[in-house]
Design a protein around this motif. Structure first.
Motif, PDB file in Angstrom:
ATOM      1  N   GLN A 335       1.659  -8.006  51.192  1.00 38.79           N
ATOM      2  CA  GLN A 335       0.855  -6.997  51.872  1.00 38.79           C
ATOM      3  C   GLN A 335       1.739  -6.004  52.640  1.00 38.79           C
ATOM      4  OE1 GLN A 335      -2.470  -6.473  51.712  1.00 38.79           O
ATOM      5  NE2 GLN A 335      -2.497  -8.062  50.119  1.00 38.79           N
ATOM      6  N   LEU A 338       3.122  -3.464  50.192  1.00 44.08           N
ATOM      7  CA  LEU A 338       2.076  -2.517  49.816  1.00 44.08           C
ATOM      8  C   LEU A 338       1.805  -1.526  50.946  1.00 44.08           C
ATOM      9  CD1 LEU A 338      -0.089  -1.639  47.778  1.00 44.08           C
ATOM     10  CD2 LEU A 338      -1.624  -3.353  48.772  1.00 44.08           C
ATOM     11  N   PHE A 339       1.770  -2.055  52.191  1.00 40.50           N
ATOM     12  CA  PHE A 339       1.494  -1.190  53.349  1.00 40.50           C
ATOM     13  C   PHE A 339       2.609  -0.147  53.530  1.00 40.50           C
ATOM     14  CE2 PHE A 339       2.284  -0.381  57.865  1.00 40.50           C
ATOM     15  CZ  PHE A 339       1.104   0.281  58.198  1.00 40.50           C
ATOM     16  N   LYS A 340       3.855  -0.546  53.369  1.00 37.69           N
ATOM     17  CA  LYS A 340       4.978   0.388  53.543  1.00 37.69           C
ATOM     18  C   LYS A 340       4.940   1.482  52.492  1.00 37.69           C
ATOM     19  CE  LYS A 340       8.079  -2.915  55.768  1.00 37.69           C
ATOM     20  NZ  LYS A 340       9.295  -3.754  55.620  1.00 37.69           N
ATOM     21  N   ASN A 341       4.621   1.105  51.247  1.00 38.77           N
ATOM     22  CA  ASN A 341       4.529   2.129  50.189  1.00 38.77           C
ATOM     23  C   ASN A 341       3.429   3.140  50.488  1.00 38.77           C
ATOM     24  OD1 ASN A 341       6.603   0.892  48.782  1.00 38.77           O
ATOM     25  ND2 ASN A 341       5.231  -0.372  47.541  1.00 38.77           N
ATOM     26  N   GLN A 342       2.270   2.620  50.933  1.00 41.05           N
ATOM     27  CA  GLN A 342       1.167   3.528  51.260  1.00 41.05           C
ATOM     28  C   GLN A 342       1.520   4.409  52.456  1.00 41.05           C
ATOM     29  OE1 GLN A 342      -2.061   0.787  51.847  1.00 41.05           O
ATOM     30  NE2 GLN A 342      -2.588   0.680  49.656  1.00 41.05           N
ATOM     31  N   GLN A 343       2.246   3.851  53.426  1.00 45.09           N
ATOM     32  CA  GLN A 343       2.642   4.619  54.611  1.00 45.09           C
ATOM     33  C   GLN A 343       3.578   5.764  54.233  1.00 45.09           C
ATOM     34  OE1 GLN A 343       5.035   2.559  57.575  1.00 45.09           O
ATOM     35  NE2 GLN A 343       3.758   3.403  59.204  1.00 45.09           N
ATOM     36  N   VAL A 345       3.738   7.335  51.317  1.00 42.38           N
ATOM     37  CA  VAL A 345       2.949   8.366  50.612  1.00 42.38           C
ATOM     38  C   VAL A 345       2.154   9.200  51.598  1.00 42.38           C
ATOM     39  CG1 VAL A 345       1.079   8.737  48.970  1.00 42.38           C
ATOM     40  CG2 VAL A 345       2.839   7.029  48.482  1.00 42.38           C
ATOM     41  N   LEU A 346       1.556   8.510  52.600  1.00 44.42           N
ATOM     42  CA  LEU A 346       0.759   9.221  53.606  1.00 44.42           C
ATOM     43  C   LEU A 346       1.644  10.151  54.436  1.00 44.42           C
ATOM     44  CD1 LEU A 346      -1.932   9.637  55.091  1.00 44.42           C
ATOM     45  CD2 LEU A 346      -1.345   7.677  56.548  1.00 44.42           C
ATOM     46  N   ASN A 347       2.809   9.675  54.836  1.00 51.23           N
ATOM     47  CA  ASN A 347       3.716  10.507  55.644  1.00 51.23           C
ATOM     48  C   ASN A 347       4.153  11.757  54.879  1.00 51.23           C
ATOM     49  OD1 ASN A 347       3.610   8.752  57.789  1.00 51.23           O
ATOM     50  ND2 ASN A 347       5.498   7.668  57.238  1.00 51.23           N
ATOM     51  N   THR A 349       2.607  13.229  52.451  1.00 51.29           N
ATOM     52  CA  THR A 349       1.453  14.136  52.287  1.00 51.29           C
ATOM     53  C   THR A 349       1.190  14.929  53.562  1.00 51.29           C
ATOM     54  OG1 THR A 349       0.471  12.556  50.725  1.00 51.29           O
ATOM     55  CG2 THR A 349      -0.989  14.229  51.677  1.00 51.29           C
TER      56      THR A 349
END
Length: 923
Positions: A335, A338-343, A345-347, A349
């Protein structure tokens, strides 16, 4: 546009900081503790269980990393493994020692390096560890004894199967078992064997005593493996199953004590916890700087048929929970990824969106501000032009002012030559006066040498100014350079013989005609030879060599002196540069002036040197006269008279080399001594001769020699120059004042630096006085007497009344500490009649001689007198305030016999101890 880019940079910086903070959080998340675990042996079930408990507890701390090593029962291997862990940079060391003594040094090494150390099961031979985790073998043995007594109802016979002979667990468990049976006098231990902790050895030993097993009601083994072997032997001998077998360990799992109690192989087993869980728990308390206990004694209990099922159930539950924790840990790591990858992408963007808005706004703002910026730039350009014009005007004024100052400086240098000439002529008359010579020859020669030294410096300064303003004009002529060099060498022969230095001329031809200015080239050669004589030691050798080829002639001066350090080689021709490593100092002008004179000759000068092997200066002159202008050429030869006058200027300072001061071994040693440290030998000898009338004088010409002399001689006062080769006067003062051997010595600093800041700087180094050169000799003498008098008053004030509780009024903290330590050591050993000065020296950490001189300087008495005085004062106090007999007091204050004590006491106080005691009693 600058404003726009500035704001753009600020925005980019903000996002950079956001990324940095994100990176810091990531780094913080990934930071781990590295734990080293060194186990003496990992093959037996108990040690395997310890390792499992360690891993189970570590699973609750996902940020920790474990480095594990199994020594397989080899102490040397365990020491090596622990050392490797220390070198890897572990945060904490957990160690289960194979043997106490061999493992002690490596545990102490880790502890002294600041690495916390937790010891499990067995302690080392030292207390240098952070925490101990383990069970109390004595209490475990006692619990087994009490259980056996209850199980046999106070009657019966027991066979004890012990572990390894001489091991601490064996001794403690045996002692505890006997203690537990004391309440049951009806129970006897009819036999004891050693099973060496092994089942096979136990079986062999019990078979040997099988006849005595027929009367046995119980067998107590020091671990479950030996208990299992005991049960096997009983079954093989077909003895009663009612014989109780009690073991120690109660380990879970296959083949463990819990299983054997459950299957009735063993009657009971005393839990001997491994401590793995507790060791990890304690380790994290230490690493997280929480409170912890140094001694962690683990609790135990007896496990038999009444509670074995409960214990097995608990262990199975623990195992199941451990598997759940490991499975949840794996899911948590997935988890996190997964959280770091999503973070990320969000940063990306959000940053892209914000930058788009910012750049759009900046572009609009740039259009609106462009005209305003252009107007500001035009105004700034005008201001810069005005400032440039002002700077040009100010530079012209500064150059004119500087030129005026330099002209004044040059004129003053010329003016100095007239008074120097007026000093020199009458001075030479006085030197040759037969009536005055016996009285003042030494001082007149000293003045004569320094007048020539001033004349040489002034000539060099004038030549330097001429070269700087292109007013030094050549007047070259053709001369035989070999004969020219011979004449110069002849001028230095007298100075060389003074030091027994051999000057040799080596040439590849007897006549080499070269065009040069004799009045300039002689200054270059004089300077090189003068330097060579300064730095060449007595009995040394100097080579002057001339060689030539078709285009050039080469002249070199080579000595075997101390040489020049590599870092100083590139600076020797710089203006006013002075090497810091040579004991003989110069003005820093000679070699730089020589370099300029060789440039005027269209030649060159170079240097080669090897530290401690010598130095070689080489001059190159071109042959022929094509490189000189016509107005620079003249006809004629060199004048020997002018050469002689120039030689006097360069050789006068060498002819009066300082001679060693011969001390008369039969003379009376003066009461007070002075150490003088000065790199100028003339001033050093002058002060030495002047102070020698009233003081014992020691001399040193470098800072390092001065420090050595201070330690060896321990003088009453030190006079030191501030600028010295090696250690400076300031560093010398700080070192001596911070050393217990020399901290009491007053120090006077002499310096040519007369500014208030420099004087404050000298006093901050803990110097007692700071005197600026040139100084008045009478003022220096008065300062020396004042400092010595103040030291004497301080000493007398302290010695006048030495009490056991009073504090000595010593101004310097280091001297105060020395007196306190010295008085404390004496006070603690007053009753020791064999107490000696050597013991005090060893305790304080200084030599016997330094102790005598230090105590004499601070207290005004010898060490033995001080000890005797303290003993008599203590005896006097005991006679007045206590009811001891005189014989008892004699030995309490360190006297060998009452008669000797009585004699010494009477010589001090005028009456015997018995008479003194009667005078103190009420009528």
């Amino acid at each position: 546009m600058k404003i726009i880019f500035s704001r753009l940079n600020n925005i980019i910086l903000v996002f950079f900081l956001l990324f940095s903070l994100s990176g810091c959080e990531k780094q913080k998340e990934n930071s781990v503790y590295t734990i080293g675990f060194s186990q003496c042996i990992g093959s037996d079930l108990w040690r395997r269980t310890m390792l499992e408990e360690v891993k189970m507890e570590l699973s609750l701390h996902p940020g920790a990393k474990l480095i594990y090593a199994d020594a397989n029962g080899n102490s040397k291997l365990q020491v090596k493994q622990a050392g490797e862990m220390i070198n890897k940079g572990i945060n904490i060391l957990i160690i289960s020692p194979n043997e106490a003594q061999p493992l002690t040094p490596i545990v102490e090494e880790a502890y002294n390096k600041g690495i916390p150390v937790i010891i499990i099961d067995r302690k080392t031979a030292s207390s240098a560890y952070t925490a101990y985790v383990g069970a109390d073998n004595f209490q475990i043995g006692k619990m087994a004894g009490e259980y056996a007594g209850e199980a046999l109802k106070g009657k019966g016979n027991i066979v004890e199967v012990m572990g390894l002979p001489g091991s601490s667990p064996t001794i403690e468990r045996q002692r505890g078992f006997n203690e537990g049976l004391k309440k049951y006098p009806g129970i006897k231990i009819i036999n004891q064997v050693y099973g060496n902790w092994l089942k096979k050895d136990t079986e062999e030993q019990l078979v040997k005593i099988k006849n005595s097993l027929t009367n046995v009601n119980a067998v107590f083994a020091h671990n479950d493996q030996m208990a299992s072997g005991s049960r096997k032997v009983l079954n093989d001998l077909k003895l009663s199953e009612q014989i109780k077998v009690i073991g120690i360990d109660a380990l879970p799992g296959q083949g463990g004590g819990l299983q054997m109690v459950s299957s009735k192989i063993l009657t009971a087993s005393v839990l001997y916890p491994t401590g793995g869980k507790e060791a990890i728990s304690t380790a994290f308390k230490i690493l997280d700087r929480e409170s912890f206990s140094k001694e962690n004694i683990l609790q135990s209990l007896v496990i038999d048929s009444t509670n074995v099922d409960l214990m097995k159930l608990q262990w199975n539950k623990f195992s199941s929970q451990q598997k759940d924790i490991e499975r949840q840990g794996t899911l948590l790591e997935e988890q996190k990824v997964l959280f770091k990858n999503q973070q990320i992408v969000l940063n990306v963007t959000v940053i892209t969106l914000v930058l788009s808005v910012v750049f759009g706004g900046l572009a609009l703002y740039a259009l609106l501000e462009n005209r305003k910026i252009n107007k500001d730039l035009e105004a700034n350009n005008m201001e810069i032009l005005n400032q440039r014009n002002q700077l040009i005007e100010m530079s012209g004024k500064a150059e004119a002012a500087t030129e005026a100052k330099l002209n004044f400086f040059t004129n003053m240098s010329h003016e100095f030559r007239t008074p120097l000439t007026l000093i020199l002529s009458p001075l030479e008359d006085l030197i040759h006066n037969e009536k005055i010579r016996p009285v003042a020859e030494k001082n007149l020669n000293l003045i004569h040498k320094n007048v020539y030294r001033l004349l040489r410096l002034i000539n060099q300064l004038i030549d330097y100014r001429k070269i700087e303003h292109d007013k030094m004009l050549l007047s070259v002529s053709q001369n035989n350079i070999v004969a020219f060099l011979k004449d110069i060498l002849e001028s230095f022969q007298y100075s060389a013989k003074k030091k027994n230095i051999d000057i040799r001329l080596i040439t590849d031809a007897q006549e080499i005609n070269v065009w040069f200015d004799v009045n300039m080239l002689d200054k270059v050669i004089f300077n090189l030879l003068s330097n060579a004589l300064k730095f060449t030691p007595a009995n040394g050798i100097i080579y002057a060599e001339i060689t030539h080829d078709s285009a050039s002639v080469f002249l070199s001066i080579k000595d075997n002196g101390p040489g020049i350090a590599a870092e100083e080689m590139e600076h020797v021709f710089e203006y006013f540069y002075q090497a810091q490593t040579n004991a003989v100092k110069g003005s820093g002008l000679g070699l730089s002036l020589s370099k300029e004179l060789m440039n005027l000759h269209h030649g060159d000068i170079t240097v080669e040197s090897t530290k401690w092997q010598g130095t070689k200066f080489s001059i190159r002159l071109q042959l022929g006269d094509a490189h000189f202008a016509e107005e620079e050429k003249r006809k004629g030869k060199a004048s020997k008279e002018a050469l002689y006058e120039d030689a006097k200027i360069y050789t006068t300072g060498l002819n009066d080399a300082p001679e060693p001061r011969n001390q008369d071994v039969l003379r009376t040693i003066k009461q007070e001594s002075v150490l003088i440290i000065e790199d100028n030998h003339d001033l050093l000898n002058y002060l030495g001769n002047k102070f020698d009338e009233d003081y014992e004088v020691f001399l040193a010409d470098t800072g390092d020699k001065g420090i050595t002399a201070a330690y060896e001689q321990v003088p009453d006062l030190i006079i030191s120059d501030l600028v010295l080769p090696g250690s400076s006067g300031r560093s010398l003062t700080e070192k001596l004042k911070s050393d217990v051997r020399t901290s009491h010595i007053p120090i006077i600093l002499l310096s040519a630096h007369g500014s208030l800041e420099q004087q404050i700087n000298g006093m901050e180094s803990m110097a007692d006085a700071y005197i600026v050169k040139p100084f008045n000799y009478e003022y220096l003498v008065a300062t020396v007497k004042s400092l010595l008098k103040n030291r004497s008053l301080l000493k007398n004030h302290y010695v006048s009344d030495i009490s056991t509780s009073g504090k000595p009024p010593i101004s310097k903290s280091l001297d105060k500490k020395f007196i306190n330590d010295f008085a404390g050591i004496v006070e603690q050993n007053l009753s020791n009649e064999n107490f000696s000065v050597d013991e005090i020296s060893k305790e304080i950490g200084i030599s016997r001689v330094q102790l005598y001189r230090k105590v004499k300087a601070l207290l005004g008495c010898s060490v033995t007198d001080y000890i005797m005085n303290r003993r008599l004062k203590k005896a006097k106090y005991l006679l007045i305030n206590e009811r001891y007999s005189i014989a008892e007091i004699t030995y309490m204050v360190g006297f060998s016999s009452p008669n000797y004590f009585s004699t010494v006491f009477k010589s001090k106080y005028g009456m015997r101890p018995s008479e003194f005691k009667k005078t103190q009693q009420p009528n």
